[in-house]
Design an enzyme around this catalytic site. Structure first.
Site, PDB file in Angstrom:
ATOM      1  N   SER A  56     -10.126  -0.952   6.287  1.00  0.00           N
ATOM      2  CA  SER A  56      -9.432  -0.737   5.021  1.00  0.00           C
ATOM      3  C   SER A  56      -8.724  -1.951   4.441  1.00  0.00           C
ATOM      4  O   SER A  56      -8.256  -1.903   3.309  1.00  0.00           O
ATOM      5  CB  SER A  56      -8.429   0.417   5.177  1.00  0.00           C
ATOM      6  OG  SER A  56      -9.106   1.636   5.359  1.00  0.00           O
ATOM      7  N   SER A 115      -9.469   1.666   2.498  1.00  0.00           N
ATOM      8  CA  SER A 115      -8.611   2.525   1.711  1.00  0.00           C
ATOM      9  C   SER A 115      -7.536   1.751   0.931  1.00  0.00           C
ATOM     10  O   SER A 115      -6.855   2.321   0.077  1.00  0.00           O
ATOM     11  CB  SER A 115      -7.914   3.544   2.633  1.00  0.00           C
ATOM     12  OG  SER A 115      -7.114   2.894   3.607  1.00  0.00           O
ATOM     13  N   LYS A 138       0.850  -1.182   0.000  1.00  0.00           N
ATOM     14  CA  LYS A 138       0.000   0.000   0.000  1.00  0.00           C
ATOM     15  C   LYS A 138       0.894   1.242   0.000  1.00  0.00           C
ATOM     16  O   LYS A 138       1.949   1.249   0.652  1.00  0.00           O
ATOM     17  CB  LYS A 138      -0.898  -0.025   1.242  1.00  0.00           C
ATOM     18  CG  LYS A 138      -1.962   1.058   1.289  1.00  0.00           C
ATOM     19  CD  LYS A 138      -2.853   0.846   2.518  1.00  0.00           C
ATOM     20  CE  LYS A 138      -3.971   1.849   2.607  1.00  0.00           C
ATOM     21  NZ  LYS A 138      -4.872   1.588   3.760  1.00  0.00           N
TER      22      LYS A 138
END
Length: 451
Positions: A179, A155, A76
């Site tokens: 997320s 996210s 990420k």
């Protein structure tokens, strides 16, 4: 070529049937050839090739570092990678100083022999459950019906899509309100949210430190368990206790989780429960007033995540940087300005009390079984066109999962069946803080039962 799990790749690499350099080149070629250019924010080609060459050398010399040797991994876009600026999905950090060293978990997986191939997209500053990013684009959910662009969830949007699209077998995300679990459920992959504090967060750009946790998105629970061990610096082999469905005890929450849930999501969940019951699992239903109390607390005092995000980003959202940020992120973060110190302290005190009350309601070894989300992935364009719809959908998408962050759960979201428009549905296995191995083992048993 079909997508392969870490375990499938590991067998090939350890036996010599697959060369780590060839795997790295195949992975880089897949990424380069994929039509969706919004999934990766940076591809670390030079590093990936060097990592793969080192893995090849160790394997040929009989010095394998274990089952993760030579396995590609994506990160990420909030984990520090040495030599690159950490942009956290934001345009305002593109010119920030490059990281001087890898994040702690990046180093841990490098020590296990993994090959870092790049960083993937995310909601700006991790502050949305939908995965929409106006700066780097919004990855298309691979399960989208033909001609449609369904959201990836956030996210950790790029992480979910990269695994679901078969570009990498695993991507590491973070989870502050859902997320990891949200993109796992929307994209039909496995997502493991560890207990907060299970791994070092050094070198991971924060959102709300009282809630931030992290974990892998991957193809199987076994893969998640191997990654979990490696991120803790432990040998990956034989870390997952084997249990049978008859050894499992679940409670289904009758509070919040099923409110306004889509009928297809509820139907898929009922099928899962019936299969587990036939296999011998003990299942009961119960109300949990603590869940409703969390939302009452947020309505009265504001959300912890909002308060902490405002403190973190105050200079940005009240200065010139705000013009270059997603206005929805700015608007949501500014709500934290109204949260007082007494609101924040009272919320923390209530959190301890509610967590203790919840844990007291669980029987010995009992886990929570629920739908991960109340709906399947919605279409992107209406959310872009209607800000009010965006915020309503964001709240609904985060609703089930944020309970686990507030009460400090560890959780695994498993793909189970489909809902409306044949889109993936997630099944969530959750446990009290620190019960990670039990949750992983239980999720593994559920996964094996469903095939």
């Amino acid at each position: 070529m079909p997508a392969r799990s870490i375990a499938q790749l590991s067998v090939l690499l350890q036996s010599g049937a697959l060369d780590p350099v060839d795997l790295a080149e195949e992975t880089l070629a897949r990424i380069a050839g994929h039509p969706d250019k919004t999934i990766f924010t940076s591809v670390t080609t030079v590093r990936a090739r060097a990592d793969a060459e080192a893995a090849r050398k160790r394997l040929r010399e009989g010095r394998s570092r274990g089952v993760l040797e030579g396995i590609p991994v994506a990160w990420k876009d909030l984990f520090d990678l040495e030599g690159l600026p950490t942009t956290a999905g934001s345009r305002v950090l593109k010119t920030s100083a490059p990281a001087t060293k890898d994040a702690a978990v990046v180093r841990a997986l490098a020590e296990a022999g993994m090959v870092s191939v790049g960083r993937v997209n995310m909601s700006e500053f991790a502050f949305s459950g939908l995965g929409i990013n106006p700066h780097y684009g919004t990855p298309r959910n691979p399960a989208s019906p033909s001609g449609e662009h369904r959201i990836p969830g956030g996210s950790s949007s790029g992480s979910g899509v990269a695994v679901a699209a078969g570009l990498v077998p695993v991507s590491i995300g973070t989870d502050t309100g859902g997320s990891v679990r949200i993109p796992a459920a929307f994209n039909g992959v496995v997502g493991y949210k560890a207990t907060r504090g299970r791994y070092s967060m050094e070198g991971a750009f924060p959102l709300a430190k009282s809630l931030d946790s992290l974990g892998p998105l991957c193809r199987t629970v076994q893969d998640a368990a191997w990654i979990d061990a490696a991120m803790r610096g432990l040998p990956a082999a034989d870390v997952l206790p084997r249990v049978e469905p008859g050894d499992l005890s679940f409670v289904i929450p009758e509070t919040v989780f099923f409110d306004d849930a889509e009928p297809e999501v509820v139907a898929a969940f009922k099928m899962a429960v019936e299969s587990l019951t036939r296999a011998g699992a003990r299942i009961r239903r119960a109300a949990f007033p603590e869940f409703s109390a969390i939302f009452d607390l947020m309505a009265k005092h504001g959300a912890l995540v909002t308060a902490e995000a405002f403190v973190l980003h105050r200079a940005r959202i009240t200065g010139s940087d705000a013009a270059d940020m997603d206005p929805r992120v700015v608007k949501r973060t500014l709500l934290g300005e109204k949260i007082t110190l007494s609101d924040y302290v009272e919320t923390l005190a209530a959190r301890e009390r509610l967590t203790a009350d919840f844990e007291a309601r669980l029987g010995p070894g009992e886990l929570v079984l629920s739908p991960t989300l109340p709906h399947v992935a919605p279409a992107l364009q209406p959310l872009l066109d209607d800000e009010d719809l965006f915020f309503r959908m964001n709240g609904k998408t985060l609703r089930n999962t944020l309970i686990g962050n507030f009460l400090d759960w560890c959780c695994v979201s498993l793909p189970y069946g489909t809902g409306a428009n044949n889109l993936p549905v997630g099944l969530l296995v959750s446990g009290r803080r620190g019960s990670d191995l039990r949750v992983l083992a239980a999720a593994g048993a559920v996964e094996a039962l469903f095939g």
